[in-house]
Design a protein around this motif. Structure first.
Motif, mmCIF file in Angstrom:
data_model
loop_
_atom_site.group_PDB
_atom_site.id
_atom_site.type_symbol
_atom_site.label_atom_id
_atom_site.label_comp_id
_atom_site.label_asym_id
_atom_site.label_seq_id
_atom_site.Cartn_x
_atom_site.Cartn_y
_atom_site.Cartn_z
ATOM 1 N N PRO A 145 0.804 -1.231 0.000
ATOM 2 C CA PRO A 145 0.000 0.000 0.000
ATOM 3 C C PRO A 145 0.833 1.275 0.000
ATOM 4 C CG PRO A 145 -0.851 -1.560 1.621
ATOM 5 C CD PRO A 145 0.450 -2.104 1.129
ATOM 6 N N GLN A 146 2.028 1.239 0.599
ATOM 7 C CA GLN A 146 2.880 2.436 0.566
ATOM 8 C C GLN A 146 3.296 2.738 -0.877
ATOM 9 O OE1 GLN A 146 2.687 3.516 3.632
ATOM 10 N NE2 GLN A 146 1.928 1.479 4.162
ATOM 11 N N LEU A 147 3.616 1.702 -1.617
ATOM 12 C CA LEU A 147 4.014 1.893 -3.009
ATOM 13 C C LEU A 147 2.826 2.307 -3.865
ATOM 14 C CD1 LEU A 147 6.480 -1.121 -3.416
ATOM 15 C CD2 LEU A 147 6.937 1.219 -2.649
ATOM 16 N N HIS A 148 1.638 1.787 -3.558
ATOM 17 C CA HIS A 148 0.433 2.239 -4.255
ATOM 18 C C HIS A 148 0.180 3.717 -3.976
ATOM 19 C CE1 HIS A 148 -1.467 -2.040 -4.668
ATOM 20 N NE2 HIS A 148 -0.642 -1.753 -5.647
ATOM 21 N N GLY A 149 0.381 4.124 -2.732
ATOM 22 C CA GLY A 149 0.186 5.529 -2.390
ATOM 23 C C GLY A 149 1.163 6.427 -3.146
ATOM 24 N N ALA A 150 2.415 5.997 -3.263
ATOM 25 C CA ALA A 150 3.402 6.773 -4.013
ATOM 26 C C ALA A 150 3.019 6.851 -5.490
ATOM 27 C CB ALA A 150 4.786 6.144 -3.856
ATOM 28 N N ALA A 151 2.525 5.752 -6.029
ATOM 29 C CA ALA A 151 2.093 5.753 -7.431
ATOM 30 C C ALA A 151 0.938 6.724 -7.645
ATOM 31 C CB ALA A 151 1.689 4.332 -7.839
ATOM 32 N N SER B 238 2.436 5.939 -13.112
ATOM 33 C CA SER B 238 2.334 5.525 -11.710
ATOM 34 C C SER B 238 3.580 4.806 -11.222
ATOM 35 C CB SER B 238 1.107 4.623 -11.527
ATOM 36 O OG SER B 238 -0.079 5.317 -11.836
ATOM 37 N N TRP B 239 4.181 4.007 -12.095
ATOM 38 C CA TRP B 239 5.313 3.191 -11.653
ATOM 39 C C TRP B 239 6.496 4.043 -11.194
ATOM 40 C CZ3 TRP B 239 9.948 3.878 -14.055
ATOM 41 C CH2 TRP B 239 9.942 4.420 -15.343
ATOM 42 N N VAL B 240 6.567 5.281 -11.662
ATOM 43 C CA VAL B 240 7.672 6.150 -11.271
ATOM 44 C C VAL B 240 7.678 6.364 -9.760
ATOM 45 C CG1 VAL B 240 8.640 8.472 -11.478
ATOM 46 C CG2 VAL B 240 7.755 7.297 -13.507
ATOM 47 N N GLY B 241 6.484 6.573 -9.171
ATOM 48 C CA GLY B 241 6.402 6.783 -7.729
ATOM 49 C C GLY B 241 6.854 5.571 -6.943
ATOM 50 N N SER B 242 6.381 4.388 -7.332
ATOM 51 C CA SER B 242 6.749 3.167 -6.621
ATOM 52 C C SER B 242 8.250 2.897 -6.712
ATOM 53 C CB SER B 242 5.975 1.970 -7.192
ATOM 54 O OG SER B 242 4.585 2.169 -7.087
ATOM 55 N N VAL B 243 8.797 3.035 -7.914
ATOM 56 C CA VAL B 243 10.228 2.769 -8.105
ATOM 57 C C VAL B 243 11.066 3.789 -7.343
ATOM 58 C CG1 VAL B 243 12.090 2.723 -9.812
ATOM 59 C CG2 VAL B 243 9.904 1.609 -10.310
ATOM 60 N N ALA B 244 10.638 5.059 -7.341
ATOM 61 C CA ALA B 244 11.398 6.093 -6.633
ATOM 62 C C ALA B 244 11.488 5.786 -5.145
ATOM 63 C CB ALA B 244 10.756 7.459 -6.856
ATOM 64 N N VAL B 245 10.387 5.345 -4.543
ATOM 65 C CA VAL B 245 10.393 5.012 -3.119
ATOM 66 C C VAL B 245 11.365 3.870 -2.845
ATOM 67 C CG1 VAL B 245 9.017 3.999 -1.251
ATOM 68 C CG2 VAL B 245 8.094 5.876 -2.600
ATOM 69 N N VAL B 246 11.322 2.822 -3.650
ATOM 70 C CA VAL B 246 12.188 1.664 -3.431
ATOM 71 C C VAL B 246 13.661 2.048 -3.593
ATOM 72 C CG1 VAL B 246 12.857 -0.584 -4.373
ATOM 73 C CG2 VAL B 246 10.447 -0.047 -4.011
ATOM 74 N N VAL B 247 13.980 2.856 -4.581
ATOM 75 C CA VAL B 247 15.381 3.253 -4.799
ATOM 76 C C VAL B 247 15.906 4.050 -3.606
ATOM 77 C CG1 VAL B 247 16.895 4.706 -6.195
ATOM 78 C CG2 VAL B 247 15.262 3.182 -7.314
ATOM 79 N N VAL B 248 15.132 5.052 -3.159
ATOM 80 C CA VAL B 248 15.592 5.887 -2.042
ATOM 81 C C VAL B 248 15.707 5.066 -0.763
ATOM 82 C CG1 VAL B 248 15.035 7.878 -0.584
ATOM 83 C CG2 VAL B 248 14.655 7.996 -3.048
ATOM 84 N N VAL B 249 14.733 4.200 -0.515
ATOM 85 C CA VAL B 249 14.768 3.374 0.697
ATOM 86 C C VAL B 249 15.965 2.430 0.670
ATOM 87 C CG1 VAL B 249 13.586 1.482 1.887
ATOM 88 C CG2 VAL B 249 12.319 3.538 1.232
ATOM 89 N N CYS B 250 16.204 1.796 -0.453
ATOM 90 C CA CYS B 250 17.353 0.883 -0.540
ATOM 91 C C CYS B 250 18.657 1.624 -0.279
ATOM 92 C CB CYS B 250 17.388 0.205 -1.905
ATOM 93 S SG CYS B 250 16.174 -1.121 -2.107
ATOM 94 N N LEU B 251 18.800 2.820 -0.837
ATOM 95 C CA LEU B 251 20.021 3.589 -0.632
ATOM 96 C C LEU B 251 20.243 3.902 0.850
ATOM 97 C CD1 LEU B 251 19.955 6.113 -3.627
ATOM 98 C CD2 LEU B 251 21.528 4.199 -3.289
ATOM 99 N N THR B 252 19.205 4.361 1.530
ATOM 100 C CA THR B 252 19.376 4.773 2.925
ATOM 101 C C THR B 252 19.533 3.582 3.858
ATOM 102 O OG1 THR B 252 16.953 4.926 3.111
ATOM 103 C CG2 THR B 252 18.147 6.946 2.636
ATOM 104 N N VAL B 253 18.771 2.517 3.637
ATOM 105 C CA VAL B 253 18.864 1.347 4.518
ATOM 106 C C VAL B 253 20.190 0.626 4.316
ATOM 107 C CG1 VAL B 253 17.879 -0.903 5.075
ATOM 108 C CG2 VAL B 253 16.377 1.048 4.672
ATOM 109 N N VAL B 254 20.589 0.435 3.064
ATOM 110 C CA VAL B 254 21.854 -0.243 2.788
ATOM 111 C C VAL B 254 23.030 0.571 3.316
ATOM 112 C CG1 VAL B 254 23.429 -0.909 0.927
ATOM 113 C CG2 VAL B 254 21.025 -1.583 0.836
ATOM 114 N N ALA B 255 22.903 1.890 3.271
ATOM 115 C CA ALA B 255 24.013 2.734 3.709
ATOM 116 C C ALA B 255 24.260 2.633 5.202
ATOM 117 C CB ALA B 255 23.747 4.188 3.323
ATOM 118 N N GLY B 256 23.204 2.729 6.013
ATOM 119 C CA GLY B 256 23.439 2.844 7.452
ATOM 120 C C GLY B 256 22.540 2.040 8.351
ATOM 121 N N GLY B 257 21.605 1.239 7.803
ATOM 122 C CA GLY B 257 20.761 0.396 8.642
ATOM 123 C C GLY B 257 19.894 1.181 9.596
ATOM 124 N N MET B 258 19.680 0.622 10.788
ATOM 125 C CA MET B 258 18.752 1.199 11.759
ATOM 126 C C MET B 258 19.199 2.581 12.231
ATOM 127 S SD MET B 258 15.959 1.000 13.491
ATOM 128 C CE MET B 258 15.357 -0.688 13.650
#
Length: 488
Positions: A135-141, A152-172
């Motif tokens: 649902p978060q990705l649907h909301g972004a779309a 619509s797919w631009v919103g979902s992909v943008a959220v996943v890219v930004v989240v992956c960058l921040t989580v992979v970089a520094g975790g919790m």
């Protein structure tokens, strides 16, 4: 709305999120940093971060949309979301923190001394997380399509890219900084435009109460069963949300965990005043937004609808920024919690395994989101709460407060609750909305008690399987922690 202004708002929030996340990378070194921020997050920071990740697309967009459609029936959502935290404070927060576990599967394995329970819990937690990310990705779309005109797919992909960058970089540790910032951004993004709208409407001399009441959609009021079942889902579902529970492992001690929960209650209570105000103002002054078939977009469109001009564009851009922050913060919290589970059970518990698990945790629900259409955001998240209340919640509550729970009972209860609630969700999605019976559309009222009952009955029938470590584990759960020593 001006598409360029909306796109700029999304870009600013995404860049700010990445910058804050990379700032956290400077102090994220150990496995403990990535999983639980080395258990050093203080109550105000942690409460702001919890508010950031808990207030999802359903809270930011869906609650106001449901109020626009259903009126006062939708008030159960903010009531249930907030009251669920009171139950969390009373029954789960401090004992779970004392367990010393990193994840919910860690807790169930330690409590029941069973690898089989751990595997089932891990599967359930991953399912819950993925169901909640979609649902978060649907909301972004929806937000990207409505405000910028992009696919619509631009919103979902943008959220996943930004989240992956921040989580992979520094975790919790990185996500804690990000989510605390995003809570206050979301609060500001809702508060400023609605206060501006209210002051403007007050200046017109048109009292809101003098307007004729109307039902924009002709929907019948929800019956007592729907309301009770929804409240059960929200109250008990909050106790089992993996991305919320993992936050209490980041506190230094149990006292800090309780204080964090109290602060969260205050932050949530303040926040939900504003989606409620949007819904009421929209229902009275912009009912055409409901007839357009996109009630979830009402918060995004209301400033432009009622104010217009450059001021309306700027206020709409602020709302868009807050909405995107909601999608990013909740998704990042879910990805962190899922990465902890997947890395420990499948990929190894090191930092490398955590990072790979984070990418997997984000990409899989992206595929589901791209293949499915957006449902009503608050309604779809409510079903996720029902599933969580039927699976994770019983094993947590009984594991903490009942000595008779066994591994066989825990597995039987989780499987039963998951099959019943999941089956109802699938059957309800296949049926036409108008013809779906209430007990199928809102299964929590019967699936949650059934899961508890099966868990208790099977545990009693297998009383010989109570773990030998019971006394030690229960003592640890219920013995108050000493406050951390300072100045020594």
């Amino acid at each position: 709305m001006n598409p360029g202004v909306a796109a700029a708002a999304v870009a600013v929030v995404s860049v700010a999120t990445a910058v804050i996340g990379f700032y956290g990378l400077r102090i994220s070194r150990t496995t403990g940093d990535f999983f639980v921020a080395s258990r050093t997050v203080r109550p105000w920071w942690n409460a702001s971060a919890i508010g950031g990740e808990y207030l999802s697309a359903a809270s930011f967009l869906g609650v106001a949309g449901l109020l626009l459609l259903s009126g006062t029936d939708a008030l159960w959502f903010p009531v249930g979301y907030t009251a669920g935290y009171l139950m969390l404070l009373l029954f789960v927060a401090a004992p779970l923190r004392r367990s010393g576990a990193y994840t919910i599967p860690d807790f169930t394995e330690a409590r029941l001394d069973s690898r089989a329970v751990r595997k089932v819990t891990s599967l359930v937690v991953v399912l819950v997380g993925w169901l909640y990310i979609v649902p978060q990705l649907h909301g972004a779309a929806l937000t990207i399509r409505i405000t910028t005109g992009l696919p619509s797919w631009v919103g979902s992909v943008a959220v996943v890219v930004v989240v992956c960058l921040t989580v992979v970089a520094g975790g919790m540790r990185s996500i804690t900084f990000v989510q605390a910032f995003q809570y206050w951004l979301k609060l500001t993004a809702l508060a400023v435009p609605i206060l501006f709208i209210v002051f403007m409407l007050a200046g017109t001399g048109t009292p809101a109460l003098a307007l004729p009441s109307e039902n924009p959609t002709g929907l019948a009021p929800a019956g007592w069963y729907n309301n009770v079942s929804l409240l059960v889902a929200l109250l008990f579902g909050t106790l089992g949300l993996p991305h919320v529970l993992v936050r209490f492992y980041t506190n230094p001690d149990g006292q800090s965990a309780r204080r964090t929960t109290l602060i969260v209650l205050g932050l949530l209570s303040v926040f939900y005043l504003f989606p409620t105000a949007y819904g009421l103002v929209g229902r009275m002054f912009a009912p055409d937004l409901a007839r357009s078939g996109q009630p979830d977009a009402m918060v995004l469109l209301l400033p432009r609808e009622l104010i217009g001009g450059p001021a309306g564009d700027l206020l709409s851009a602020l709302v868009v920024a807050g909405a995107f922050a909601a999608f990013l913060s909740t998704t990042s919290g879910l990805v962190v919690s899922l990465a902890g589970v997947i890395s420990q059970d499948v990929l190894g518990a090191g930092v490398g395994g955590f990072r790979l698990a984070a990418v997997v945790s984000a990409v899989v629900p992206l595929g589901f989101a791209l293949m499915t259409g957006s449902l009503a955001l608050a309604g779809s998240v409510g079903l996720v709460f029902a599933f969580t209340a039927s699976t994770v919640c019983p094993v947590l509550l009984l594991g903490i407060w009942w000595r008779g729970l066994t591994d066989a009972g825990a597995i039987a209860g989780m499987v039963t609750g998951g099959v019943l609630c999941g089956g109802a969700m699938i059957a309800g999605s296949l049926a036409a909305a108008a013809s779906t019976p209430a007990w199928l559309a809102q299964p929590a009222a019967w699936s949650v008690p059934t899961a508890f009952a099966v868990m208790v009955l099977v545990s009693r029938a297998t009383a010989g399987r109570v773990p030998k470590t019971l006394v030690r584990v229960m003592t640890r759960l219920h013995t108050p922690e000493r406050p951390l020593a300072t100045g020594r």
